[in-house]
Design a protein around this motif. Structure first.
Motif, mmCIF file in Angstrom:
data_model
loop_
_atom_site.group_PDB
_atom_site.id
_atom_site.type_symbol
_atom_site.label_atom_id
_atom_site.label_comp_id
_atom_site.label_asym_id
_atom_site.label_seq_id
_atom_site.Cartn_x
_atom_site.Cartn_y
_atom_site.Cartn_z
ATOM 1 N N ALA A 121 0.767 -1.333 0.136
ATOM 2 C CA ALA A 121 0.091 0.090 -0.018
ATOM 3 C C ALA A 121 0.912 1.233 0.057
ATOM 4 N N ALA A 122 1.845 1.099 0.705
ATOM 5 C CA ALA A 122 2.989 2.500 0.921
ATOM 6 C C ALA A 122 3.673 2.756 -0.514
ATOM 7 N N THR A 123 3.568 1.839 -1.564
ATOM 8 C CA THR A 123 4.411 2.201 -2.723
ATOM 9 C C THR A 123 3.510 2.878 -3.969
ATOM 10 N N PHE A 124 2.233 2.505 -4.439
ATOM 11 C CA PHE A 124 1.804 2.916 -5.449
ATOM 12 C C PHE A 124 1.198 4.417 -5.451
ATOM 13 N N THR A 125 0.057 4.474 -4.507
ATOM 14 C CA THR A 125 -0.518 5.610 -4.305
ATOM 15 C C THR A 125 0.027 6.951 -3.929
ATOM 16 N N PRO A 126 1.105 6.896 -2.923
ATOM 17 C CA PRO A 126 2.060 7.988 -2.830
ATOM 18 C C PRO A 126 2.871 8.271 -3.701
ATOM 19 N N ALA A 127 3.319 7.368 -4.533
ATOM 20 C CA ALA A 127 4.346 7.446 -5.702
ATOM 21 C C ALA A 127 3.349 8.364 -6.705
ATOM 22 N N MET A 128 2.258 7.701 -7.116
ATOM 23 C CA MET A 128 1.636 8.323 -8.227
ATOM 24 C C MET A 128 1.303 9.725 -8.044
ATOM 25 N N ASN A 129 0.780 9.847 -6.692
ATOM 26 C CA ASN A 129 0.400 11.466 -6.490
ATOM 27 C C ASN A 129 1.689 12.240 -6.307
ATOM 28 N N ASN A 130 2.587 11.811 -5.941
ATOM 29 C CA ASN A 130 3.996 12.689 -5.875
ATOM 30 C C ASN A 130 4.488 12.904 -7.089
ATOM 31 N N VAL A 131 4.606 11.861 -8.077
ATOM 32 C CA VAL A 131 5.129 12.131 -9.382
ATOM 33 C C VAL A 131 4.505 12.830 -10.326
ATOM 34 N N GLN A 132 3.111 12.874 -10.167
ATOM 35 C CA GLN A 132 2.175 13.838 -11.281
ATOM 36 C C GLN A 132 2.502 15.344 -10.740
ATOM 37 N N GLY A 133 2.800 15.613 -9.531
ATOM 38 C CA GLY A 133 3.313 16.859 -9.047
ATOM 39 C C GLY A 133 4.704 17.153 -9.615
ATOM 40 N N TRP A 134 5.212 16.313 -10.400
ATOM 41 C CA TRP A 134 6.651 16.664 -10.737
ATOM 42 C C TRP A 134 6.544 17.107 -12.256
ATOM 43 N N PHE A 135 5.404 16.837 -12.788
ATOM 44 C CA PHE A 135 5.273 17.026 -14.312
ATOM 45 C C PHE A 135 4.061 17.802 -14.543
ATOM 46 N N GLU A 136 4.340 18.601 -15.902
ATOM 47 C CA GLU A 136 3.516 19.272 -16.539
ATOM 48 C C GLU A 136 3.401 18.888 -18.109
ATOM 49 N N ARG A 137 4.473 19.026 -18.722
ATOM 50 C CA ARG A 137 4.362 18.883 -20.141
ATOM 51 C C ARG A 137 4.299 17.418 -20.470
ATOM 52 N N ARG A 138 4.884 16.328 -19.880
ATOM 53 C CA ARG A 138 4.805 15.028 -20.148
ATOM 54 C C ARG A 138 4.277 14.188 -19.119
ATOM 55 N N ARG A 139 3.308 14.531 -18.300
ATOM 56 C CA ARG A 139 2.600 14.073 -17.251
ATOM 57 C C ARG A 139 2.244 12.768 -17.469
ATOM 58 N N SER A 140 1.558 12.454 -18.678
ATOM 59 C CA SER A 140 1.037 11.000 -18.963
ATOM 60 C C SER A 140 2.215 10.104 -19.130
ATOM 61 N N THR A 141 3.241 10.401 -19.856
ATOM 62 C CA THR A 141 4.430 9.440 -19.896
ATOM 63 C C THR A 141 4.922 9.072 -18.495
ATOM 64 N N ALA A 142 4.960 10.106 -17.619
ATOM 65 C CA ALA A 142 5.547 9.940 -16.304
ATOM 66 C C ALA A 142 4.527 8.989 -15.541
ATOM 67 N N VAL A 143 3.392 8.998 -15.702
ATOM 68 C CA VAL A 143 2.131 8.238 -15.137
ATOM 69 C C VAL A 143 2.298 6.969 -15.720
ATOM 70 N N SER A 144 2.537 6.818 -16.898
ATOM 71 C CA SER A 144 2.724 5.461 -17.628
ATOM 72 C C SER A 144 3.820 4.573 -17.014
ATOM 73 N N ILE A 145 4.968 5.481 -16.532
ATOM 74 C CA ILE A 145 6.176 4.884 -15.815
ATOM 75 C C ILE A 145 5.723 4.282 -14.632
ATOM 76 N N ILE A 146 4.981 5.105 -13.814
ATOM 77 C CA ILE A 146 4.707 4.548 -12.589
ATOM 78 C C ILE A 146 3.399 3.503 -12.664
ATOM 79 N N SER A 147 2.637 3.559 -13.534
ATOM 80 C CA SER A 147 1.729 2.449 -13.848
ATOM 81 C C SER A 147 2.165 1.122 -14.417
ATOM 82 N N ALA A 148 3.550 1.191 -14.885
ATOM 83 C CA ALA A 148 4.205 -0.150 -15.423
ATOM 84 C C ALA A 148 4.767 -0.581 -14.509
ATOM 85 N N GLY A 149 4.907 -0.132 -13.009
ATOM 86 C CA GLY A 149 5.430 -0.810 -12.110
ATOM 87 C C GLY A 149 4.819 -1.830 -11.523
#
Length: 406
Positions: A121-149
């Motif tokens: 539980a401590a890996t996916f949700t905190p990481a997804m929320n945090n990483v989305q805040g680090w991106f504007e231009r290529r957010r969907s690609t960054a989310v894809s990297i997280i989702s591939a985990g």
């Protein structure tokens, strides 16, 4: 003279490295959930040959991961996304020993608490929320990297388990997993930093703007939660029971493990393609497309009896396997904006993981009652149709002024 230390910003090189490290952490944290899939028959053999026992361990692991995701998302908002990862590292080491140490109760407790609620539980949700805040231009690609985990986790760990199980058994295999994954998670936690949008507001997220939502926030959360629950029930039934299903058709466990790997290898490729597609047609349309593809695969599983047919349907099932859940995260971010509270994705993931849990358990329960998986796959198909109806409801809801969902 005091040197000024610059901090990495949005879309920086650190942001991309963080996305990769976060995906690696998710891959580590999710490994335990695949042992009941690969070793379903071996675990069941120790408990009266009841497939419902490993299925229930799988259910508890996924459901408690979902509940824990809400708590960990809240905790990360109030402390740092590093804190949940440190908790996960310690908990997974403990969980590997607890779940493998005794009878049914130890198995259930280990999967529910240290491996599920405090670990995965401590890996996916905190990481997804945090990483989305680090991106504007290529957010969907960054989310894809997280989702591939999770897909990488499901691709790698079953192969490790298939290699270890014949020599050391499922109990020792689970201990080995706990030590390796927990230690690496704890070390990776020190690389993680909170997103700039949080840093710029004194370590706290600014308030949400709910005025631009297409429907009341409570209704929207309920609709997406129900959609996630239904789609994950549907995908869990063939996935969790794939190895056993192949065995019942006369194929070896190795062939079943290969089918599972095909699902997850396809999911890794698909999640990036669907993420890019979201940039052009929007995440809601992509989620609807994924739901239709999953319906196609489930219709096939009701009738398939050949190994080539199983491989083909596994590839089809892999297309939406991660991408449809990724879509929910992107839909939430699109609707609520950059100030979205961390617990919202945790709630959606709670229902999605509950769906995976119930689907995995339901497949075993239906098999025990009918001695066949056909009725289970038919039930999965019904839940997937309901998912499509719920997503369609959101799609055809009139949009408010500031929201534009293609």
């Amino acid at each position: 003279m005091v040197a000024v230390v610059s901090r990495p910003g949005v879309d920086s090189g650190y942001a991309w490295r963080l996305a990769l490290v976060s995906a690696f952490c998710i891959c580590l944290g999710g490994g335990s959930i695949y042992l009941p899939v690969v070793a379903l028959k071996e675990i069941a053999a120790e408990f009266g040959d009841r497939r419902s026992v490993p299925s229930l361990a799988y259910l508890l692991g996924f459901f408690c991961m979902g509940v824990g995701g809400v708590v960990m998302g809240w905790l990360a908002d109030r402390t740092s996304p590093r804190v949940p990862l440190m908790i996960a590292g310690v908990s997974i080491v403990i969980g590997g020993f607890v779940a493998s140490s005794g009878g049914e109760l130890a198995l259930y407790v280990g999967y529910a608490l240290p491996l599920g609620f405090l670990g995965n539980a401590a890996t996916f949700t905190p990481a997804m929320n945090n990483v989305q805040g680090w991106f504007e231009r290529r957010r969907s690609t960054a989310v894809s990297i997280i989702s591939a985990g999770p897909a990488f986790s499901g691709f790698v760990w079953p192969q490790v388990y298939r290699w270890l199980l014949p020599d050391v058994g499922w109990r020792q295999t689970l201990m080995i997993y706990g030590v390796i994954a927990g230690t690496l998670l704890f070390a990776c936690a020190f690389y993680v930093r909170p997103a700039p949008v949080v840093r710029h507001h004194g370590g706290k997220r600014p308030p949400e703007d709910l005025s631009v939502l297409p429907m009341p926030s409570l209704t929207l959360m309920g609709l997406l939660s129900a959609a996630g629950f239904c789609c994950c029930i549907a995908m869990a039934m063939p996935f969790v029971h794939m190895v056993a299903f192949c065995g019942d058709l006369g194929f070896s466990a190795a062939r079943g493990a290969e089918a599972v790997s095909l699902i997850l290898a396809t999911a890794v490729a698909s999640v990036f393609a669907m993420g890019r597609l979201s940039d052009f047609i929007g995440p809601l349309r992509v989620s609807i497309l994924c739901s239709l593809i999953q319906i196609t695969s489930l219709v096939g599983f009701v009738f398939v009896d050949s190994l080539m047919g199983i491989y083909t349907l596994s590839i089809v099932l892999g297309i939406p396997y991660i991408a449809i859940v990724q879509g929910y995260a992107l839909i939430l971010r699109q609707l609520y904006g950059p100030t979205i509270a961390g617990w919202r994705l945790g709630v959606i993931m709670l229902f999605a993981m509950a769906g995976m849990a119930v689907g995995g358990w339901m497949g075993g329960a239906i098999f025990d009652a009918t001695l066949s998986y056909r009725a289970a796959f038919q039930a999965a198909l019904a839940f997937n149709v309901l998912n499509l109806m719920l997503l369609g409801t959101l799609y055809f809801t009139p949009r408010r002024r500031a929201v534009s969902l293609p």
